[in-house]
Write an enzyme that holds these catalytic residues in place. Structure first.
Site, short mmCIF file in Angstrom:
data_model
loop_
_atom_site.label_atom_id
_atom_site.label_comp_id
_atom_site.label_asym_id
_atom_site.label_seq_id
_atom_site.Cartn_x
_atom_site.Cartn_y
_atom_site.Cartn_z
N ASP A 43 5.50 9.94 5.32
CA ASP A 43 6.89 10.36 5.46
C ASP A 43 7.59 10.38 4.11
O ASP A 43 7.11 9.81 3.12
CB ASP A 43 7.64 9.38 6.38
N TYR A 101 -2.27 -0.37 4.80
CA TYR A 101 -0.91 -0.17 4.28
C TYR A 101 -0.36 -1.50 3.76
O TYR A 101 -0.72 -2.57 4.24
CB TYR A 101 0.03 0.35 5.37
#
Length: 236
Positions: A43, A101
Site C-alpha cells: 500500500d 513483515y
C-alpha cells in the site's frame, strides 16, 4: 528490491507508483514493454527491504548487469538489489511460501524528526512483556477475519502465522516482526494496532484468542499508519 514509500506498488495512470517506474526503466534498458509481477502489492506509505518481482525478457544483457542498468533509470526511492534467472514457471506471488513483515514503533518521549516517515510514534509507555504474551496467540493457522480491512478481494481469511516476535531495540524502538504464508489487506497493521492496545492495557493479552474466534473486526485494535510497515523478506 528496496523501496521507500510512493503511492504503492500497483500501476496507476499519472501517479507515482513502483510497478510503473520499474516497467518504464526496463523499457528504457531493453526496449521491451513487459508486465512486472510482484510477490504482493504494498500500500501507499509502506516500505520494503525485500520485495521480489519477475518479468520475461529476450534481452541479452548479462543478468548481473541488470540491477545497475535499471537503477540508473529509477527514482532514488527504488533500488534493485539483484537479478537472477528463474524457471519459466516461477511467479513471484504464486510461488511464494513465506513473507516476513516488520512494524516499527518509536516508544520514546520524543518523536524523531529524521525517521518520522519510517516509524510510528507512540509516546505512551507500552508494556512489552504483555505484548509478547499476546503475540503467541496469533501463531498457527487461524481465520483472521477480525484482522482484515474492508475492501479485500481474498475469498478466504484463513492464514498461517509461523512466528510473531516483539523485539526491544535501542532508543526505545519496538519491532513487531511477523512471518506467515500470506496476509490479508492491512492484516499486519491491524495486528500491530491490537498489540499496541495490549501494551497500553486496553486489551488483555488472553483476549486475543477470543478476538480471533469472534471474527469481528470491531473487537480488534486500530489499523496503525502505513509508514511504520516494512516488507522484510519473501521466501520461496
Amino acid at each position: 528490491m528496496m523501496v521507500k514509500n510512493l503511492i504503492g506498488w500497483q500501476k496507476q495512470p499519472n501517479k507515482l507508483n513502483i510497478q510503473g517506474n520499474i516497467e518504464q526503466a526496463i523499457k528504457n534498458v531493453t526496449g521491451e514493454e513487459v508486465e512486472l509481477f510482484a510477490s504482493g502489492r504494498t500500500d501507499a506509505g509502506v516500505h520494503s527491504f525485500g520485495q521480489v518481482a519477475n518479468f520475461k525478457t529476450e534481452s541479452l544483457i548479462p543478468i548481473e548487469k541488470i540491477p545497475i542498468a535499471l537503477n540508473t533509470n529509477l527514482k532514488k526511492s527504488i533500488r534493485i538489489i539483484k537479478a537472477e534467472e528463474v524457471d519459466e514457471r516461477f511467479h513471484s506471488r504464486l510461488s511464494c511460501k513465506k513473507k516476513t513483515y516488520r512494524y516499527v514503533i518509536n516508544n520514546s518521549s520524543c518523536e524523531s524528526a529524521i525517521y518520522r516517515n519510517l516509524e510510528t510514534y507512540i509516546p505512551m509507555k507500552l508494556d512489552v512483556s504483555k505484548m509478547k504474551e499476546a503475540a503467541k496467540y496469533f501463531e498457527g493457522e487461524h481465520d483472521f477475519k477480525a484482522f482484515r480491512a474492508s475492501g479485500t478481494s481474498s475469498k478466504s481469511s484463513v492464514r498461517t502465522i509461523y512466528k510473531l516476535e516483539i523485539l526491544e531495540k535501542e532508543n526505545n524502538r519496538i519491532y513487531i516482526e511477523v512471518t506467515g504464508n500470506g496476509f490479508l489487506y492491512n492484516m499486519v497493521r491491524i495486528i500491530s494496532g491490537t498489540l499496541v492496545e495490549v501494551g497500553l492495557g486496553k486489551i488483555k493479552q488472553e483476549e486475543i484468542r477470543e478476538i480471533i474466534d469472534s471474527k469481528d473486526r470491531s473487537r480488534a485494535g486500530k489499523t496503525l499508519p502505513a509508514h511504520g510497515l516494512f516488507l522484510l523478506n519473501v521466501e520461496y
